[in-house]
Scaffold this motif. Structure first.
Motif, short mmCIF file in Angstrom:
data_model
loop_
_atom_site.label_atom_id
_atom_site.label_comp_id
_atom_site.label_asym_id
_atom_site.label_seq_id
_atom_site.Cartn_x
_atom_site.Cartn_y
_atom_site.Cartn_z
N TYR A 1 -9.19 8.78 -6.89
CA TYR A 1 -10.06 8.08 -6.02
C TYR A 1 -9.21 7.67 -4.53
CZ TYR A 1 -13.18 6.84 -9.96
OH TYR A 1 -13.77 7.25 -11.08
N GLY A 2 -8.24 7.96 -4.63
CA GLY A 2 -7.57 7.80 -3.26
C GLY A 2 -7.26 6.49 -2.85
N ARG A 3 -7.07 5.67 -3.80
CA ARG A 3 -7.10 4.04 -3.57
C ARG A 3 -6.15 3.41 -4.63
NH1 ARG A 3 -12.32 3.91 -3.87
NH2 ARG A 3 -12.53 1.98 -5.18
N ASN B 1 0.94 -1.13 0.01
CA ASN B 1 -0.23 0.06 0.18
C ASN B 1 0.63 1.20 -0.03
OD1 ASN B 1 -2.45 -1.47 -0.17
ND2 ASN B 1 -2.86 -1.32 2.15
N LEU B 2 0.36 2.34 -0.51
CA LEU B 2 1.11 3.49 -0.70
C LEU B 2 1.17 4.23 0.56
CD1 LEU B 2 2.42 5.71 -2.71
CD2 LEU B 2 0.15 6.72 -2.87
N LEU B 3 2.49 4.54 0.88
CA LEU B 3 2.67 5.55 2.17
C LEU B 3 2.77 7.03 1.82
CD1 LEU B 3 5.37 3.30 4.09
CD2 LEU B 3 2.92 3.70 4.84
N SER B 4 3.71 7.30 0.94
CA SER B 4 3.98 8.51 0.42
C SER B 4 4.43 8.50 -1.11
CB SER B 4 5.00 9.16 1.33
OG SER B 4 4.53 9.29 2.60
N THR C 1 12.39 4.78 -9.10
CA THR C 1 12.16 5.54 -7.87
C THR C 1 11.09 5.09 -7.09
OG1 THR C 1 10.52 6.74 -9.39
CG2 THR C 1 12.78 7.47 -9.49
N ARG C 2 10.72 3.86 -7.19
CA ARG C 2 9.60 3.09 -6.39
C ARG C 2 10.13 1.90 -5.55
NH1 ARG C 2 3.92 1.60 -7.59
NH2 ARG C 2 4.39 1.80 -9.94
N ILE C 3 9.82 1.88 -4.04
CA ILE C 3 10.23 0.76 -3.31
C ILE C 3 9.35 0.43 -2.68
CG2 ILE C 3 12.89 1.40 -3.37
CD1 ILE C 3 12.38 2.88 -0.50
N THR C 4 9.27 -0.84 -2.32
CA THR C 4 8.57 -1.45 -1.22
C THR C 4 9.20 -1.41 0.07
OG1 THR C 4 7.18 -3.02 -2.97
CG2 THR C 4 7.17 -3.56 -0.32
N THR C 5 8.67 -0.80 1.21
CA THR C 5 9.55 -0.80 2.22
C THR C 5 9.45 -1.58 3.19
OG1 THR C 5 8.15 0.80 3.63
CG2 THR C 5 9.58 1.83 2.00
N THR C 6 10.02 -1.88 4.37
CA THR C 6 9.87 -2.85 5.49
C THR C 6 9.01 -2.17 6.57
OG1 THR C 6 11.60 -1.87 6.77
CG2 THR C 6 12.06 -3.94 5.10
N LEU C 7 8.08 -1.44 5.97
CA LEU C 7 7.41 -0.66 7.36
C LEU C 7 6.13 -1.27 7.23
CD1 LEU C 7 9.57 1.71 6.98
CD2 LEU C 7 7.60 3.38 7.07
N ASN C 8 5.62 -1.44 8.52
CA ASN C 8 4.21 -2.13 8.73
C ASN C 8 3.25 -1.04 8.60
OD1 ASN C 8 1.66 -2.75 10.48
ND2 ASN C 8 3.06 -4.59 10.83
N GLN C 9 2.38 -0.92 7.76
CA GLN C 9 1.59 0.34 7.66
C GLN C 9 0.43 0.35 8.65
OE1 GLN C 9 -1.61 0.16 4.44
NE2 GLN C 9 -1.65 1.97 3.90
#
Length: 794
Positions: A174-176, A45-48, A268-276
């Motif tokens: 749509y913000g999704r 999911n998108l964070l920023s 320029t896109r990464i999937t991070t390790t952050l728990n949303q």
């Protein structure tokens, strides 16, 4: 014959040239436009995200395209997409007939493949360009699969305004995530590349709805959806004005921008390790506290959560993001900002001294007024314990014992160890920091601090994994991007801090609190065990709290990005409540296992915490780190000789040895004793010497508490402009003794019981001589600064 062969050769050459032109006519990289920086949570999911450098919202190419979009765009633009080779001659001939009848261009007949070529070239639409598009479309079909081609289209098609690509459009309108859109929403987006101007708040709504509904009917005809789904989809509203994209981790996004090349990430896109889920909740917690603290002009707060099991970042909140108010400096990433660490380095010193055999967990350390080369540390409560167990000094965050411990360990050795463990902001030589290093005299970043604590946690966690050995990679920095492969084990016999010392340090950190603040502890109690440490920098500029469990390390900072100090900005009051609120979000787990094979059972003097000597009266066995074997035996228990009544000390000059009693006695140096017995009522004073006995060679009778020998002092002016005084303070073993004071050989006063004296000697070097009623003498030297030299010395 020759001419015939030559013609064949020329025709072959021409064919070869044409073939080479065809093979190399397609650029290696079709689209060179800059893309937005995008970071996603571990669940995708998108964070920023940030806008691309050319002012467009253009996400990098996605790994896959939603099935709904494929069906919609193929039905709308290119229904024979999967059967042609880049050019649909049926559609093209139909378009030519329509254009001829209308005497203008009403239909282009371009396939999705041809549209990709046109989008990548950005050329005026002419017959020649159309021909080139056909050639290049054939070449594109040879190089890429159909799925890759539709992916290129989805990523680069215009969707109105400054939005390019399906994913950016899905979030802006749509913000999704595009994968979550309904048939009605997806059909709306599918018609936009053909007429991107239709998306305009308050305009073109009727036309957009008609095009969407026509597409939905077409999807029914092609049997992608049923009529009921189409009817319900037609009732869905169309988007209004664009929606702001999520900014749930803006500081990590900016960090990625800076570090992308160093991380060797192409996209320029990464999937991070952050728990949303945790990231959003930490944001919420920090926002709540930030709203409260701003009433006291404390504007910034940051938190970092690391998973010690994986070495990954779970939550990264560099600040409460408030771009609408530039004065708050919320854009500053406080996780990367060098700040004074306050007392948060004290556990590293304690653990290092245990490892290197300088003390045992409960060894008594001095806590008395101290002045070292003009440096005079003070405890938070401005009081003194005389002597205190090292683990209690750590849990209460006492400054004077910490400085005394660092003086013993040597700040140069500690400085080197901190750098090896990962504190990367020590840019000056060790002498620049000196003993103030342990009280926040240097700068650290939240990132380095949390990673160093995580290195200790991982070392202890891996005790059984590596069968008592150490993995050098335990102190590697945390990852906020999933690593492609885990680093190979680098097993070693030794580490910066051994298993036993880490275990003892974490035990001491479980009891962290400050005098006068014990009541606050109850607010932070929870079902899970947490080892933690607070810190407050000089001038109340930084409030810290660091906590750890076997699974997680949490670091919290509160303050002002511009360095302004505020009253009440202390670690236990401002940062600790945030720390424990964050820990309540994290799952519980078992506590650290005791590394028994890295602990040794030795006899310890219960009263002093030192290795037991011959004269210790109360001995216990304790598990201590291996380094404990190198520590000295208890220096405070000594054998004394008493007369037959036990009331007086004697020597063989005044009492027969056969009449003496020999007892083991706990004896602290006079300055330590002076404060220690105030808080320890069971402390027994040494009996006085029997009259006529020679006390020479016995334990020191007097000790000057202030000023220390060779001290440099300054006497300030009072409010009325008169010269002030300094208070001399001495400890005597006999509280009822009488002391005669002399400065530079001149008698100035006599004190009884309470041995303090206020004096105002002139600038210069002075000799202080103290004589008690038994003739015991103490001579020391101190220097008083002239007022003009104050700024030079302090």
């Amino acid at each position: 014959m020759f001419k015939h062969n030559k013609a064949i050769f020329i025709s072959d050459a021409i064919c070869l040239v044409l073939l080479m032109l065809f093979l190399f006519c397609l650029p290696t990289k079709l689209f060179k436009s800059p893309t937005s920086y995008v970071i996603e949570a571990s669940n995708g999911n998108l964070l920023s995200a940030s806008i691309a450098s050319d002012g467009q919202w253009r996400f990098p190419l996605a790994d896959s395209v939603p099935v709904k979009f494929k069906d919609c765009i193929i039905a709308f633009e290119d229904k024979r997409f999967y059967s042609h080779f880049g050019v649909d001659f049926i559609a093209m001939s139909r378009a030519m007939k329509q254009n001829f009848k209308a005497k203008g261009i009403v239909s282009g007949g371009s396939t999705l493949t041809m549209q990709i070529i046109r989008l990548s070239r950005q050329k005026n639409r002419t017959v020649w360009q159309k021909f080139l598009e056909i050639i290049l479309a054939f070449r594109l079909e040879i190089r890429y699969s159909k799925e890759e081609i539709i992916g290129l289209y989805a990523a680069n098609a215009p969707f109105g305004s400054n939005v390019v690509g399906l994913e950016a459009a899905s979030w802006r309108y749509y913000g999704r995530n595009a994968k979550t859109l309904s048939w009605g929403e997806m059909a709306t987006l599918a018609v936009l590349p053909n007429s991107p101007s239709l998306v305009h708040p308050g305009k073109n709504a009727v036309r957009l709805i008609k095009k969407r509904n026509d597409l939905l009917d077409k999807l029914v005809q092609l049997k992608y959806i049923d009529q009921t789904t189409a009817n319900l989809s037609k009732l869905e509203p169309i988007p209004g004005k664009p929606i702001a994209l999520p900014q749930d981790a803006p500081h990590l996004l900016n960090r990625f921008k800076v570090e992308r090349l160093a991380l060797k990430v192409n996209s320029t896109r990464i999937t991070t390790t952050l728990n949303q889920d945790i990231q959003l909740k930490v944001n919420s917690i920090l926002t709540r506290y930030n709203n409260r603290y701003r009433a006291n002009d404390i504007n910034n707060i940051a938190a970092l959560v690391l998973d010690a099991r994986t070495g990954e970042v779970v939550s990264y909140v560099g600040n409460i993001y408030q771009p609408e108010n530039a004065a708050l400096e919320s854009h500053v990433d406080m996780i990367k900002a060098p700040r004074s660490p306050g007392s948060t380095l004290k556990p590293f010193l304690y653990a290092s001294m245990l490892t290197d055999g300088f003390l045992l967990p409960h060894t008594l350390v001095p806590d008395v007024p101290t002045q070292i080369s003009g440096y005079a540390p003070q405890n938070y409560d401005l009081g003194y314990d005389g002597a205190i167990a090292a683990d209690k000094a750590l849990s209460r965050s006492l400054n004077v014992p910490a400085v005394k411990m660092l003086q013993q360990y040597k700040y140069q050795r500690f400085y080197d160890k901190l750098k090896k463990m990962g504190i990367g902001t020590l840019n000056q030589p060790a002498d620049h920091y000196g003993l103030s290093l342990i009280l926040g005299g240097s700068e650290v970043t939240m990132w380095d601090l949390a990673n160093t604590y995580m290195g200790m946690v991982r070392t202890l966690d891996h005790f059984n994994t590596y069968k008592g050995l150490y993995n050098a990679h335990d102190y590697d920095q945390a990852n906020y991007i999933k690593p492609k492969q885990k680093p190979e084990k680098d097993e070693q016999l030794n580490s910066y801090i051994d298993h036993g010392s880490i275990w003892a340090t974490f035990n001491a950190m479980e009891e962290v609190m400050r005098p006068g603040d014990e009541g606050l502890w109850e607010q932070f109690s929870s079902s899970q065990r947490v080892a933690w440490k607070t810190g407050t920098s000089f001038g109340f500029r930084d409030a810290w709290a660091v906590g750890l469990t076997p699974n997680y390390v949490v670091c919290v900072w509160v303050g002002n990005a511009d360095g302004e100090g505020r009253p009440g900005l202390v670690g236990i009051e401002a940062a600790a409540p945030v720390l424990f609120d964050i820990f309540r979000l994290l799952p519980n787990g078992k506590w650290f296992e005791t590394p028994k094979s890295k602990l040794k059972k030795i006899k310890v003097c219960k009263q002093s915490g030192y290795k037991a000597g011959d004269y210790c009266t109360d001995v216990t066995e304790e598990l201590v780190p291996f380094g404990g074997e190198k520590t000295v035996v208890c220096p405070f228990h000594k054998l004394i000789h008493l007369d037959r009544t036990g009331k007086y000390r004697v020597t063989d000059q005044c009492e027969s040895v056969s009449n003496m009693q020999h007892k083991n006695w706990f004896i602290l140096p006079p300055a330590m004793e002076y404060y220690y017995k105030i808080k320890n009522s069971d402390y027994k004073d040494l009996p006085p010497f029997m009259a006529g006995c020679d006390a020479n060679g016995s334990t020191n009778i007097m000790e000057l508490i202030y000023p220390k020998n060779d001290a440099v002092v300054y006497i300030p002016l009072e409010l009325d402009g008169t010269r002030g005084k300094i208070v001399l303070n001495v400890a005597h073993r006999n509280p009822r003794s009488k002391i005669f004071w002399h400065i530079d050989g001149e008698f100035i006063a006599t004190t009884i019981n309470y041995h303090q004296l206020a004096v105002s000697p002139p600038p210069g070097k002075h000799t202080l001589t103290l004589v008690d009623e038994n003739g015991e003498r103490l001579v020391q030297v101190f220097t008083v600064l002239d007022k003009k030299k104050k700024s030079d010395e302090f």
